[in-house]
Design an enzyme around this catalytic site. Structure first.
Site, PDB file in Angstrom:
ATOM      1  N   GLU A 186    -113.902 105.380 -33.926  1.00 58.89           N
ATOM      2  CA  GLU A 186    -114.049 106.161 -35.150  1.00 58.89           C
ATOM      3  C   GLU A 186    -115.283 105.730 -35.933  1.00 58.89           C
ATOM      4  O   GLU A 186    -116.002 106.576 -36.492  1.00 58.89           O
ATOM      5  CB  GLU A 186    -112.791 106.023 -36.026  1.00 58.89           C
ATOM      6  CG  GLU A 186    -111.525 106.590 -35.417  1.00 58.89           C
ATOM      7  CD  GLU A 186    -111.503 108.111 -35.364  1.00 58.89           C
ATOM      8  OE1 GLU A 186    -112.452 108.750 -35.854  1.00 58.89           O
ATOM      9  OE2 GLU A 186    -110.521 108.662 -34.836  1.00 58.89           O
ATOM     10  N   ASP A 322    -110.160 113.268 -24.441  1.00 56.16           N
ATOM     11  CA  ASP A 322    -111.023 114.405 -24.735  1.00 56.16           C
ATOM     12  C   ASP A 322    -112.530 114.160 -24.705  1.00 56.16           C
ATOM     13  O   ASP A 322    -113.261 114.708 -23.878  1.00 56.16           O
ATOM     14  CB  ASP A 322    -110.628 115.012 -26.086  1.00 56.16           C
ATOM     15  CG  ASP A 322    -110.500 113.966 -27.192  1.00 56.16           C
ATOM     16  OD1 ASP A 322    -109.943 112.892 -26.930  1.00 56.16           O
ATOM     17  OD2 ASP A 322    -110.941 114.210 -28.318  1.00 56.16           O
ATOM     18  N   GLU A 436    -100.802 121.650 -34.855  1.00 57.65           N
ATOM     19  CA  GLU A 436    -101.376 120.503 -34.159  1.00 57.65           C
ATOM     20  C   GLU A 436    -100.959 120.469 -32.691  1.00 57.65           C
ATOM     21  O   GLU A 436    -101.798 120.312 -31.812  1.00 57.65           O
ATOM     22  CB  GLU A 436    -100.925 119.208 -34.844  1.00 57.65           C
ATOM     23  CG  GLU A 436    -101.778 118.789 -36.016  1.00 57.65           C
ATOM     24  CD  GLU A 436    -103.113 118.248 -35.564  1.00 57.65           C
ATOM     25  OE1 GLU A 436    -103.166 117.113 -35.068  1.00 57.65           O
ATOM     26  OE2 GLU A 436    -104.099 118.969 -35.704  1.00 57.65           O
ATOM     27  N   GLU A 498    -111.802 121.754 -34.133  1.00 59.85           N
ATOM     28  CA  GLU A 498    -112.066 122.057 -32.715  1.00 59.85           C
ATOM     29  C   GLU A 498    -112.059 123.551 -32.399  1.00 59.85           C
ATOM     30  O   GLU A 498    -112.829 124.011 -31.543  1.00 59.85           O
ATOM     31  CB  GLU A 498    -111.055 121.322 -31.819  1.00 59.85           C
ATOM     32  CG  GLU A 498    -111.242 119.827 -31.778  1.00 59.85           C
ATOM     33  CD  GLU A 498    -110.603 119.108 -32.960  1.00 59.85           C
ATOM     34  OE1 GLU A 498    -110.838 117.879 -33.112  1.00 59.85           O
ATOM     35  OE2 GLU A 498    -109.871 119.762 -33.730  1.00 59.85           O
TER      36      GLU A 498
END
Length: 600
Positions: A186, A322, A436, A498
């Site tokens: 992150e 991902d 989600e 996204e």
């Protein structure tokens, strides 16, 4: 059927638990008092008391030195294939231009409101809570929203705010945090990525100097005997020069998604250690790509201590894996096509993903859609769980970029099908926003499918673990399931980018205004349910008529979601996909170009 039911329920619960732990690595609280539109009371920023001295990371010795770092490719960049649609062939009429610019300004106005309230109530802290006006500091206390939103300020034309913010960026101390453990991934994508992109756009050397500070810090997480990083990193142990070893269980996304930022830092500074650090991971993955239980893909949990990426039996393009896949074609572009290994790894992994990880959802309209599921390998049997994650909506954009970079018509079609699924999921929801995590009714294959109402009812009963003889319509109503959804495992919307990311990429690649229309529908639904006096709030349940709010506004709202909404309504040459490649936090890095050739 009993075996299938047990497997589906086990998988659903496991995926939901792991996913929530992943997405809530830094949990936030739900507000239970103030009105969503209450005006906050401005409080003075508390002075932090430092429990120990700040580390100067450039002076902290590296115990496990690399004697011969892997250098950047020395060949000249190649001319990459054209990515964007040639908009010069399609003249925009005055009405369309007026609509587009009006919508762009609506997004810009909302960003400015969020930015000014962050500056007023949470300046130099990581995030602002958009209902209460309180602060959070779960990203090291290093002003995550400030750094994450810097390049958005520049892209949207807020140069005065941008220049003013840099003075405070210089004051951030990356040698100190109150956190015991730092999420390296992150910090890399938000702080290092944000600083590099802001420098790319502005060429302000102060930003590059600050990026070097972050790079020096993060590089110490690679100071292990095998040079693989500690992704959940004990910051002070490294600063105090204690021995470090990589962890035995690491998420693929967290160890494989630092390539872009570290490579760009080497390109800009000339220091080879950053590129060396991530290229070692790339070469290890390439070496083991055919040795996994699903050859071509890597499991989403790997052993960094043993440098073994082969043992686990669970695979996906979704959360926990991902951005490792996303970065393969993007690294090819960032290196100007100089390293074929990224094309090779991308094409091989997508071959497996298309065969095993993608499934076709069954819808009442019999739409030609695709989605990315979770795969579990048991012996010679491959099970595919028909999960749909909001996070997995990035896959449409990834396949779209791959189709252009590597001239793959099949991937172009897949990109459209994947992105269409996310647009459909938004439209199917009561609030106009997809959840989600959910599960869809899966077709028997990806080529032909016919809607079967009874099959849907039975699948809902299986996922709900209820007797199939009970009234299925009553069951569906209680669960608030749109047609085609068999479960909603996580009903939140946390302001994720996204879906609009892939819609934006599809628009820039195709030039089709239908993608802009889809984006505007998404925008109006999100704005209707999330807008507060301070900013935009996450939602607790998108299936409700009036979704309840969570007092959270992650930094990626201004870094990614608002940026992509702004860009889809901007002129096509604003951050052109032929000139820039985005990291997974939507920070644009410039693509190197071959030297100009002059004829006589």
């Amino acid at each position: 059927m009993a075996l299938l039911r047990r497997y589906s329920l086990y998988t659903a619960m496991a995926i939901c638990l792991i996913y929530m732990l992943y997405s809530l690595s830094f949990p936030y609280e739900v507000a239970d008092g103030p009105s969503p539109y209450a005006k906050p009371t401005k409080k003075p920023r508390p002075q932090r008391e430092q429990a120990y001295k700040s580390f100067d990371w450039a002076k902290v010795p590296v115990k496990n030195k690399v004697e011969s770092p892997i250098p950047l490719p020395t060949t000249e960049p190649t001319e990459l294939p054209r990515i964007q649609f040639d908009f010069s062939e399609k003249k925009e009429d005055a009405t369309a231009k007026n609509i587009r610019e009006t919508r762009r300004e609506e997004v810009r106005k909302q960003f400015l409101k969020c930015w000014r309230n962050y500056r007023s109530y949470a300046w130099m802290h990581d995030e602002i809570r958009p209902i209460s006006g309180e602060i959070t500091d779960h990203f090291g206390g290093w002003a995550a929203t400030l750094i994450d939103a810097l390049d958005t300020l520049w892209v949207m034309g807020f140069e005065e705010e941008f220049n003013s913010a840099i003075e405070d960026v210089e004051m951030i101390d990356f040698g100190y945090t109150d956190l015991g453990m730092v999420n390296v991934f992150e910090t890399n994508i938000r702080h290092l990525g944000g600083l590099l992109a802001a420098y790319e756009l502005s060429k302000d050397e102060r930003l590059l100097a600050k990026a070097k500070e972050v790079g020096e810090m993060l590089y110490r997480a690679f100071d292990t005997p095998n040079h693989l990083p500690i992704t959940r990193w004990h910051f002070r142990d490294a600063g105090e020069e204690k021995p470090q070893v990589a962890d035995e269980q690491v998420l693929l996304a967290e160890i494989g998604s630092m390539t872009m930022e570290f490579t760009r830092l080497t390109q800009l500074t000339g220091d080879p250690k950053y590129y060396d650090a991530v290229t070692r991971i790339t070469r290890l993955m390439e070496e083991q790509q055919e040795k996994t239980k699903l050859p071509g893909m890597w499991p989403y949990v790997v052993n960094a201590r043993k440098a073994d990426f082969t043992q686990d039996n669970s695979f996906t393009l979704n959360s926990m894996a991902d951005s490792t896949y996303e970065y393969l074609p993007k690294m090819y572009a960032l290196l100007g096509g100089q390293d074929y290994i990224y094309q090779k790894m991308y094409e091989r992994s997508m071959k497996t993903a298309v065969e095993h990880a993608l499934y076709r959802p069954s819808t009442p309209e019999d739409l030609d859609l695709l989605a990315s599921g979770f795969v579990r390998v048991e012996g010679s049997t491959v099970f595919v769980d028909a999960v749909l994650q909001h996070l997995s909506c990035y896959t449409g954009g990834m396949f779209a970029l791959g189709s252009k970079l590597f001239d793959n018509a099949e991937h172009y079609k897949i990109a459209r099908q994947l992105t269409d699924t996310c647009v459909w999921a938004y439209k199917a929801s009561t609030s106009g926003i997809m959840p989600e995590v959910s599960h869809l009714l899966k077709c028997p294959n990806t080529t032909e499918c016919r809607w079967d109402e009874k099959e849907w009812h039975n699948a809902v009963a299986v996922m709900a673990d209820q007797n199939e003889e009970k009234d299925p319509l009553h069951n569906i109503a209680n669960l608030r399931l749109p047609s085609g959804f068999v479960a909603i495992d996580d009903r939140r919307y946390i302001l994720r980018p996204e879906a609009i990311e892939s819609v934006f990429i599809m628009y820039r690649i195709t030039g089709e205004q239908a993608w802009q229309a889809a984006a505007w529908d998404m925008w109006t639904a999100i704005q209707r349910s999330t807008d507060t006096d301070i900013g935009n709030s996450a939602l607790a349940d998108i299936s409700a008529d009036s979704p309840p709010r969570d007092d959270s506004m992650e930094s990626f709202w201004m870094a990614e979601t608002l940026k992509y909404f702004f860009l889809i309504f901007s002129e096509p040459d604003v951050i052109s996909l032929d000139d820039f490649v985005f990291n997974t936090e939507a920070h644009p890095f410039r693509i190197p170009k071959p030297p100009a050739k002059f004829g006589w």
